[in-house]
Design a protein around this motif. Structure first.
Motif, PDB file in Angstrom:
ATOM      1  N   HIS A  78       0.442  -0.895  -0.070  1.00 26.09           N
ATOM      2  CA  HIS A  78       0.060  -0.330  -0.036  1.00 26.09           C
ATOM      3  C   HIS A  78       0.940   1.152  -0.043  1.00 26.09           C
ATOM      4  O   HIS A  78       0.718   2.011  -1.273  1.00 26.09           O
ATOM      5  N   GLY A 123       4.114  -3.472  11.076  1.00 23.73           N
ATOM      6  CA  GLY A 123       2.722  -3.068  11.128  1.00 23.73           C
ATOM      7  C   GLY A 123       2.422  -2.059  10.359  1.00 23.73           C
ATOM      8  O   GLY A 123       2.579  -1.273  10.587  1.00 23.73           O
ATOM      9  N   ARG A 139       8.660  -8.783  15.561  1.00 26.96           N
ATOM     10  CA  ARG A 139       6.925  -8.765  13.833  1.00 26.96           C
ATOM     11  C   ARG A 139       6.203  -7.440  15.319  1.00 26.96           C
ATOM     12  O   ARG A 139       6.638  -7.525  16.276  1.00 26.96           O
ATOM     13  N   GLY A 141       3.490  -5.129  15.631  1.00 27.59           N
ATOM     14  CA  GLY A 141       2.104  -4.471  15.658  1.00 27.59           C
ATOM     15  C   GLY A 141       1.661  -3.452  14.637  1.00 27.59           C
ATOM     16  O   GLY A 141       2.276  -2.330  14.793  1.00 27.59           O
ATOM     17  N   VAL A 156       6.103  -7.168  18.610  1.00 24.30           N
ATOM     18  CA  VAL A 156       5.568  -5.896  19.737  1.00 24.30           C
ATOM     19  C   VAL A 156       4.533  -5.450  19.504  1.00 24.30           C
ATOM     20  O   VAL A 156       4.273  -4.822  17.863  1.00 24.30           O
ATOM     21  N   VAL A 157       3.825  -4.671  20.229  1.00 25.15           N
ATOM     22  CA  VAL A 157       2.663  -4.125  20.483  1.00 25.15           C
ATOM     23  C   VAL A 157       2.585  -3.011  21.429  1.00 25.15           C
ATOM     24  O   VAL A 157       3.796  -3.059  22.046  1.00 25.15           O
ATOM     25  N   GLY A 158       1.619  -2.298  20.340  1.00 28.65           N
ATOM     26  CA  GLY A 158       1.195  -1.292  21.690  1.00 28.65           C
ATOM     27  C   GLY A 158       2.241   0.386  21.628  1.00 28.65           C
ATOM     28  O   GLY A 158       3.592   0.503  21.177  1.00 28.65           O
ATOM     29  N   ILE A 164       5.362  -8.790  23.359  1.00 28.71           N
ATOM     30  CA  ILE A 164       4.231 -10.220  23.594  1.00 28.71           C
ATOM     31  C   ILE A 164       4.427 -11.955  23.748  1.00 28.71           C
ATOM     32  O   ILE A 164       3.677 -12.618  24.137  1.00 28.71           O
ATOM     33  N   PHE A 165       5.481 -11.625  22.277  1.00 30.91           N
ATOM     34  CA  PHE A 165       6.246 -12.598  21.997  1.00 30.91           C
ATOM     35  C   PHE A 165       7.291 -12.848  21.497  1.00 30.91           C
ATOM     36  O   PHE A 165       8.190 -11.994  21.323  1.00 30.91           O
ATOM     37  N   ILE A 228      -0.302  -8.401  29.674  1.00 36.14           N
ATOM     38  CA  ILE A 228      -0.849  -7.418  28.576  1.00 36.14           C
ATOM     39  C   ILE A 228      -2.732  -7.633  28.327  1.00 36.14           C
ATOM     40  O   ILE A 228      -2.227  -8.853  28.208  1.00 36.14           O
TER      41      ILE A 228
HETATM   42  C1  LIG Z   1       1.597  -7.881  15.757  1.00 30.60           C
HETATM   43  C2  LIG Z   1       0.296  -9.083  15.115  1.00 30.60           C
HETATM   44  C3  LIG Z   1       1.667  -9.009  14.440  1.00 30.60           C
HETATM   45  C4  LIG Z   1       0.841 -10.280  16.362  1.00 30.60           C
HETATM   46  O1  LIG Z   1      -0.134 -11.358  15.617  1.00 30.60           O
HETATM   47  P1  LIG Z   1      -0.747 -12.373  15.998  1.00 30.60           P
HETATM   48  O2  LIG Z   1       1.715 -13.087  16.349  1.00 30.60           O
HETATM   49  O3  LIG Z   1      -1.699 -13.097  15.371  1.00 30.60           O
HETATM   50  O4  LIG Z   1      -0.446 -12.159  17.239  1.00 30.60           O
HETATM   51  P2  LIG Z   1      -2.415 -12.305  18.213  1.00 30.60           P
HETATM   52  O5  LIG Z   1      -2.854 -11.829  16.958  1.00 30.60           O
HETATM   53  O6  LIG Z   1      -2.672 -13.559  18.762  1.00 30.60           O
HETATM   54  O7  LIG Z   1      -3.101 -11.555  19.656  1.00 30.60           O
HETATM   55  C5  LIG Z   1      -1.964 -11.212  20.639  1.00 30.60           C
HETATM   56  C6  LIG Z   1      -2.271 -10.349  21.761  1.00 30.60           C
HETATM   57  O8  LIG Z   1      -1.347  -8.973  21.159  1.00 30.60           O
HETATM   58  C7  LIG Z   1      -2.718  -8.117  21.119  1.00 30.60           C
HETATM   59  N1  LIG Z   1      -2.167  -7.462  19.895  1.00 30.60           N
HETATM   60  C8  LIG Z   1      -2.015  -7.605  18.640  1.00 30.60           C
HETATM   61  N2  LIG Z   1      -1.819  -7.028  17.738  1.00 30.60           N
HETATM   62  C9  LIG Z   1      -1.580  -6.131  18.523  1.00 30.60           C
HETATM   63  C10 LIG Z   1      -2.162  -4.662  18.412  1.00 30.60           C
HETATM   64  N3  LIG Z   1      -1.119  -3.961  17.029  1.00 30.60           N
HETATM   65  N4  LIG Z   1      -1.824  -3.926  18.774  1.00 30.60           N
HETATM   66  C11 LIG Z   1      -1.957  -4.085  20.223  1.00 30.60           C
HETATM   67  N5  LIG Z   1      -1.841  -5.248  20.982  1.00 30.60           N
HETATM   68  C12 LIG Z   1      -1.927  -5.885  19.620  1.00 30.60           C
HETATM   69  C13 LIG Z   1      -3.813  -8.810  20.954  1.00 30.60           C
HETATM   70  O9  LIG Z   1      -5.436  -7.972  21.550  1.00 30.60           O
HETATM   71  C14 LIG Z   1      -3.433 -10.349  21.413  1.00 30.60           C
HETATM   72  O10 LIG Z   1      -3.601  -9.491  22.913  1.00 30.60           O
HETATM   73  P3  LIG Z   1      -4.627 -10.429  23.987  1.00 30.60           P
HETATM   74  O11 LIG Z   1      -3.728 -11.992  24.012  1.00 30.60           O
HETATM   75  O12 LIG Z   1      -4.646  -9.884  25.293  1.00 30.60           O
HETATM   76  O13 LIG Z   1      -6.348 -10.959  23.545  1.00 30.60           O
HETATM   77  C15 LIG Z   1      -0.572  -8.146  13.975  1.00 30.60           C
HETATM   78  O14 LIG Z   1      -1.313  -8.153  15.101  1.00 30.60           O
HETATM   79  C16 LIG Z   1      -0.265  -7.145  13.997  1.00 30.60           C
HETATM   80  O15 LIG Z   1      -0.305  -5.998  14.791  1.00 30.60           O
HETATM   81  N6  LIG Z   1       0.076  -7.478  12.558  1.00 30.60           N
HETATM   82  C17 LIG Z   1       0.126  -6.427  11.725  1.00 30.60           C
HETATM   83  C18 LIG Z   1      -1.182  -6.602  10.310  1.00 30.60           C
HETATM   84  C19 LIG Z   1      -0.988  -5.290   9.563  1.00 30.60           C
HETATM   85  O16 LIG Z   1      -0.680  -3.963  10.085  1.00 30.60           O
HETATM   86  N7  LIG Z   1      -1.198  -5.308   8.252  1.00 30.60           N
HETATM   87  C20 LIG Z   1      -1.474  -4.015   7.573  1.00 30.60           C
HETATM   88  C21 LIG Z   1      -2.866  -4.704   6.577  1.00 30.60           C
HETATM   89  S1  LIG Z   1      -2.904  -3.336   5.251  1.00 30.60           S
END
Ligand SMILES: CC(C)(COP(=O)(O)OP(=O)(O)OC[C@H]1O[C@@H](n2cnc3c(N)ncnc32)[C@H](O)[C@@H]1OP(=O)(O)O)[C@@H](O)C(=O)NCCC(=O)NCCS
Length: 228
Positions: A78, A123, A139, A141, A156-158, A164-165, A228
């Motif tokens: 994008h 992300g 990764r 977030g 990393v998120v937030g 977180i992993f 978290i």
């Molecule tokens: C960070 C990321 C990679 C994690 O994916 P995952 O490994 O499948 O993790 P999950 O979705 O199981 O989330 C794990 C935890 O993190 C939280 N979380 C996930 N993404 C988050 C984000 N961006 N911001 C804040 N918290 C987030 C979830 O709520 C979850 O919390 P919980 O366990 O307390 O319910 C994904 O969520 C992400 O942000 N990917 C980017 C995608 C993107 O930008 N796409 C654009 C397309 S146009």
């Protein structure tokens, strides 16, 4: 150029054909423009390099400074609103979505932008700021603001970003300082102070302080597992 196109085919399920990718993917166009203006920059043609970079930004909505160092098979999906600063370094096989900033936090010249390892996915809307390093295969977030180094194989998120992993396993944060959230630190500090004052009042009144007196909420704020 062939491997740039292959990278898009591999990482974007919406991509249908090579022709579509070559003609319609602005992330790819900005990358190919980058290869030209980065060459100009390395050969001391600073103004033409900046001019070409700005022209590419006008065409694609993606701003890559010609001084940045970008690895192979970089894919910006994008793309609109991506900003990559002058001293940023991006490894091989990195994927980035729209609105990502690799920015600086200081006006000092020198290395002031992040270094992104190989195989990292960033992300949409994530901001990675300062001279920090994001390890291989991390990764980041969507919407995160990352201000500190991140070890390899982490998610990393937030805001501010926290892990977180790590190595595929869930990380449970038990210390608010790890989240580095000023609000949770302030809350714990105030709770500790109130607890100390309560103990002092008990001493002044000449009676013994009973733990948990006045409700559990204070102890909870001090000892809470900041998951978290
Ligand atoms: C960070 C990321 C990679 C994690 O994916 P995952 O490994 O499948 O993790 P999950 O979705 O199981 O989330 C794990 C935890 O993190 C939280 N979380 C996930 N993404 C988050 C984000 N961006 N911001 C804040 N918290 C987030 C979830 O709520 C979850 O919390 P919980 O366990 O307390 O319910 C994904 O969520 C992400 O942000 N990917 C980017 C995608 C993107 O930008 N796409 C654009 C397309 S146009």
């Amino acid at each position: 150029m062939r491997e740039d196109i292959a990278a898009v085919l591999e990482r974007d399920p919406a991509a249908r054909s090579k022709l579509e990718i070559v003609l319609l993917y602005s992330g790819l166009h900005s990358l190919w423009w980058y290869r030209i203006h980065h060459w100009l920059w390395r050969h001391g043609w600073f103004f033409p390099a900046r001019a070409a970079s700005q022209f590419a930004r006008w065409l694609t909505g993606i701003e890559i400074h010609p001084g940045a160092i970008i690895g192979r098979r970089f894919f910006i999906d994008h793309g609109m609103g991506v900003v990559i600063g002058e001293t940023a370094e991006v490894g091989d096989d990195v994927t980035m979505y729209q609105g990502v900033t690799l920015g600086g936090t200081t006006l000092d010249p020198g290395k002031r932008h992040p270094t992104i390892g190989n195989g990292v996915v960033i992300g949409g809307g994530a901001k990675i700021l300062g001279n920090i390093t994001i390890g291989d295969n991390c990764r980041i977030g969507a919407g995160s603001v990352v201000l500190r180094d991140v070890p390899a194989d982490s998610t990393v998120v937030g805001v501010p970003g926290h892990i977180i992993f790590r190595n595929g396993r869930r990380v449970v944060i038990t210390d608010p300082k790890q989240i580095n959230d000023p609000l949770s630190e302030a809350l714990a500090a105030v709770a500790t102070e109130v607890k100390n004052l309560r103990e002092q009042v008990c001493r002044l009144e000449g009676r013994e302080h009973i733990p948990g007196e006045g409700g559990d909420s204070l102890d909870l704020a001090i000892e809470m597992d900041y998951q978290i």
